[in-house]
Enzyme design. Structure first.
Site, mmCIF file in Angstrom:
data_model
loop_
_atom_site.group_PDB
_atom_site.id
_atom_site.type_symbol
_atom_site.label_atom_id
_atom_site.label_comp_id
_atom_site.label_asym_id
_atom_site.label_seq_id
_atom_site.Cartn_x
_atom_site.Cartn_y
_atom_site.Cartn_z
ATOM 1 N N LYS A 168 48.457 24.014 54.997
ATOM 2 C CA LYS A 168 47.355 24.110 54.038
ATOM 3 C C LYS A 168 47.737 25.200 53.034
ATOM 4 O O LYS A 168 47.667 26.392 53.328
ATOM 5 C CB LYS A 168 46.030 24.493 54.719
ATOM 6 N N GLU A 243 50.357 37.338 59.129
ATOM 7 C CA GLU A 243 51.090 38.169 58.165
ATOM 8 C C GLU A 243 50.080 38.530 57.092
ATOM 9 O O GLU A 243 49.734 37.704 56.246
ATOM 10 C CB GLU A 243 52.239 37.363 57.544
ATOM 11 N N CYS A 277 52.910 41.418 49.080
ATOM 12 C CA CYS A 277 52.370 42.205 50.197
ATOM 13 C C CYS A 277 53.237 43.414 50.493
ATOM 14 O O CYS A 277 52.804 44.341 51.162
ATOM 15 C CB CYS A 277 52.267 41.320 51.428
ATOM 16 N N GLU A 375 44.739 47.461 48.457
ATOM 17 C CA GLU A 375 45.804 46.728 47.771
ATOM 18 C C GLU A 375 45.355 46.466 46.333
ATOM 19 O O GLU A 375 44.299 45.874 46.128
ATOM 20 C CB GLU A 375 45.952 45.350 48.436
HETATM 21 P P1 NAP Z 1 43.691 34.756 51.153
HETATM 22 O O1 NAP Z 1 42.534 34.719 50.247
HETATM 23 O O2 NAP Z 1 43.509 35.360 52.490
HETATM 24 O O3 NAP Z 1 44.221 33.258 51.259
HETATM 25 C C1 NAP Z 1 45.355 32.912 52.011
HETATM 26 C C2 NAP Z 1 45.207 31.492 52.498
HETATM 27 O O4 NAP Z 1 44.086 31.416 53.377
HETATM 28 C C3 NAP Z 1 44.930 30.476 51.398
HETATM 29 O O5 NAP Z 1 45.508 29.256 51.738
HETATM 30 C C4 NAP Z 1 43.413 30.381 51.428
HETATM 31 O O6 NAP Z 1 42.913 29.172 50.917
HETATM 32 C C5 NAP Z 1 43.147 30.465 52.909
HETATM 33 N N1 NAP Z 1 41.797 30.927 53.247
HETATM 34 C C6 NAP Z 1 40.960 31.693 52.516
HETATM 35 N N2 NAP Z 1 39.804 31.903 53.194
HETATM 36 C C7 NAP Z 1 39.926 31.241 54.375
HETATM 37 C C8 NAP Z 1 39.076 31.083 55.496
HETATM 38 N N3 NAP Z 1 37.883 31.656 55.564
HETATM 39 N N4 NAP Z 1 39.528 30.342 56.519
HETATM 40 C C9 NAP Z 1 40.752 29.775 56.497
HETATM 41 N N5 NAP Z 1 41.588 29.881 55.455
HETATM 42 C C10 NAP Z 1 41.194 30.623 54.405
HETATM 43 O O7 NAP Z 1 44.912 35.549 50.508
HETATM 44 P P2 NAP Z 1 45.569 35.304 49.080
HETATM 45 O O8 NAP Z 1 44.729 36.001 48.085
HETATM 46 O O9 NAP Z 1 45.914 33.886 48.867
HETATM 47 O O10 NAP Z 1 46.972 36.047 49.260
HETATM 48 C C11 NAP Z 1 47.167 37.367 49.026
HETATM 49 C C12 NAP Z 1 47.155 38.154 50.325
HETATM 50 O O11 NAP Z 1 48.219 37.697 51.166
HETATM 51 C C13 NAP Z 1 47.407 39.617 50.115
HETATM 52 O O12 NAP Z 1 46.568 40.386 50.930
HETATM 53 C C14 NAP Z 1 48.865 39.775 50.541
HETATM 54 O O13 NAP Z 1 49.202 41.086 50.919
HETATM 55 C C15 NAP Z 1 48.963 38.803 51.645
HETATM 56 N N6 NAP Z 1 50.358 38.394 51.902
HETATM 57 C C16 NAP Z 1 50.953 38.821 53.047
HETATM 58 C C17 NAP Z 1 52.270 38.478 53.307
HETATM 59 C C18 NAP Z 1 52.944 38.934 54.570
HETATM 60 O O14 NAP Z 1 53.991 38.383 54.904
HETATM 61 N N7 NAP Z 1 52.399 39.884 55.290
HETATM 62 C C19 NAP Z 1 52.979 37.699 52.396
HETATM 63 C C20 NAP Z 1 52.340 37.284 51.225
HETATM 64 C C21 NAP Z 1 51.012 37.640 51.002
HETATM 65 P P3 NAP Z 1 42.253 29.093 49.449
HETATM 66 O O15 NAP Z 1 43.335 29.430 48.500
HETATM 67 O O16 NAP Z 1 41.846 27.686 49.381
HETATM 68 O O17 NAP Z 1 41.128 30.072 49.445
#
Ligand code: NAP
Length: 471
Positions: A168, A243, A277, A375
């Protein structure tokens, strides 16, 4: 959507739109998946598992390497799609394709090294073995900031282990994922091994968590969502790896090679417009070298070109969307109100077509400012000074996050002591770009658990089974 080897539309007839953050224009309309399509994907993956899990590691590797070759052949197309849907500068997007492909290369080989164990028995008439088997059907929930690499970092080890999966992707970036599926189709990966469903986040996620055929979920995204998913995983004790977010400290000691430290911080802080991240988020510089460091830093940042992510020579594209831009503005305003000094930038690009912010360097930053706590996910570099090594390490560790950290020093003892004292899953020691397929990537504390990459990255996709044989 790509479900069980077929390209399908949504049963509801609904679509969602993907916008280009450089222009705010609509790039594409994508069929919106709900629970029904997710269920079909899970059924397809379950059927595919029966054959895929029984192939030899070499047979699976052949498919994976064919997909890898196609990714590299279509680097420019993948990079263009990625750049259009989330604003990554084109050259950087090409780099992500190569990085993403490296997970398929590495895990195609690692799959051949899934060794079991024999254990000495305590009775003459017994033999004890441990074998490793694929966990089964897995799901990956991925973020928009690395739309391709986060998929292959999960699917690579999953496929090599003999699992099949459903991805997804983030709603901002379904197109890169669908383009990847197109290549999987061209590589003749057996139907059902890879499935892509994007759309109604809650409906898809609920189905993934509530369907007992899914044996493991790997999530990359924000810490808040990660915590919610941990709660959701309790119902079926679903295996989960997380992650999550980071707030990386970047420590420049007095004896550091300042030029290298500046070169590193520019790369770490400003790639992907500061939306990674592992971005340097808190820059601690020894007070005796701060002026020299800051002067060189400003000179280098002035050279960065901001603009449409597809335009020639652009280093920094837009923020991913309006709320991303608003967060950056809020962090800079808060810091300036509380006494930070803007050394460069400090504003959004005027009259821009998209969500552009000028790369910014802030000085005199203090711990209570939002930028040092949360962040920022944007092109803003906050500098603060320190006097002793202990103070720098304490300040660096003073966060709930524990993903990446960086140290610049030429002193080997200081380097070792600081690396051991930092509570982070990754330490870049005179290295601002530590991520590679063959090394474990992951966090401590609220940056999550589990590791991706390296031989560690395949463990989560395997079950260990103990067999006691009576002779
Ligand atoms: P996000 O809002 O948490 O979304 C990540 C994924 O989860 C998307 O596919 C999103 O779908 C989905 N999602 C959102 N709410 C959900 C819920 N309640 N239940 C299930 N799935 C849900 O994060 P983002 O803004 O896309 O990404 C940025 C974040 O990722 C930052 O905090 C960054 O640090 C972190 N990150 C971490 C790593 C690592 O390896 N540690 C690598 C890259 C990024 P939708 O888009 O449809 O909302």
């Amino acid at each position: 959507m790509y479900v069980n080897g077929e390209w399908i539309l949504s049963n509801s007839g609904e679509y969602f739109t993907v916008n280009n953050p450089s222009t705010k224009e609509v790039v594409a309309k994508v069929p919106k998946a709900n629970a029904e399509e997710t269920k079909a994907a899970i059924t397809g993956a379950s059927d595919a598992l029966k054959k895929w899990s029984l192939l030899t590691a070499e047979q699976r590797a052949k498919y994976m390497l064919k997909l890898r070759d196609l990714m590299l052949e279509y680097t420019e197309e993948l990079a263009t799609i990625m750049s259009m849907e989330m604003g990554k500068a084109y050259n950087e997007a090409k780099g992500e394709v190569v990085y993403a492909a490296s997970f398929l290369t590495w895990y195609a080989e690692e799959g051949k090294r899934i060794y079991g164990e024999t254990i000495p028995a305590s009775a003459e008439n017994k033999r004890l073995f441990v074998i490793k088997q694929p966990v089964g059907v897995v799901a990956a929930i991925t973020p928009w900031n690395f739309p391709l690499a986060m998929m292959t970092r999960k699917l690579g080890p999953a496929m090599a282990a003999g699992c099949t999966g459903i991805v997804k992707p983030a709603s901002q970036t379904p197109l890169t994922a669908l383009a990847f599926a197109k290549l999987a189709d061209m590589a003749e990966i057996p139907k059902g091994v890879i499935n892509i469903v994007a759309g109604s986040t809650k409906a898809i996620s609920d189905e993934l968590f509530n369907n007992s055929a899914i044996k493991k979920i790997s999530f990359t995204g924000s810490t808040n969502v990660g915590k919610e998913l941990v709660r959701q995983s309790a119902n079926q004790l679903k295996k989960l790896s997380l992650e999550l977010g980071g707030h990386a400290p970047y420590i420049v000691f007095e004896d550091a090679d300042i030029e290298k430290a500046v070169e590193g911080v520019v790369a770490s802080k400003f790639r992907n417009a500061g939306q990674t991240c592992v971005c340097a988020n808190r820059i601690y510089v020894h007070k005796n070298i701060k002026e020299e460091f800051a002067k060189l830093f400003v000179e280098k940042v002035k050279e960065l070109k901001v603009g449409n992510s597809l335009a020639e020579g652009v280093d920094i594209g837009p923020l991913v969307n309006e709320s991303g831009l608003e967060k950056v503005k809020e962090h800079v305003e808060d810091a300036v109100e509380k006494g930070a000094k803007v050394l460069y930038g400090g504003a959004e690009v005027k009259d821009a077509s998209g969500y552009f912010y000028i790369p910014t360097i802030l000085d005199n930053v203090t711990e209570e400012m939002k930028i040092m706590q949360e962040e920022t996910f944007g092109p803003v570099a906050p500098i603060t000074i320190f006097e002793t090594d202990d103070k720098a390490i304490d300040a660096a560790n003073n966060t709930e996050y524990g993903l990446a950290s960086y140290i610049y020093t030429k002193d080997i003892s200081r380097a070792v002591k600081a690396s051991e004292a930092l509570n982070f899953g990754i330490v870049g020691l005179n290295d601002a770009m530590p991520g590679v397929a063959q090394a474990p990537f992951g966090g401590m504390k609220e940056s999550g658990y589990g590791r991706e990459g390296g031989h560690q990255g395949i463990r989560d996709y395997l079950e260990e089974k103990y067999i006691s044989l009576g002779l």
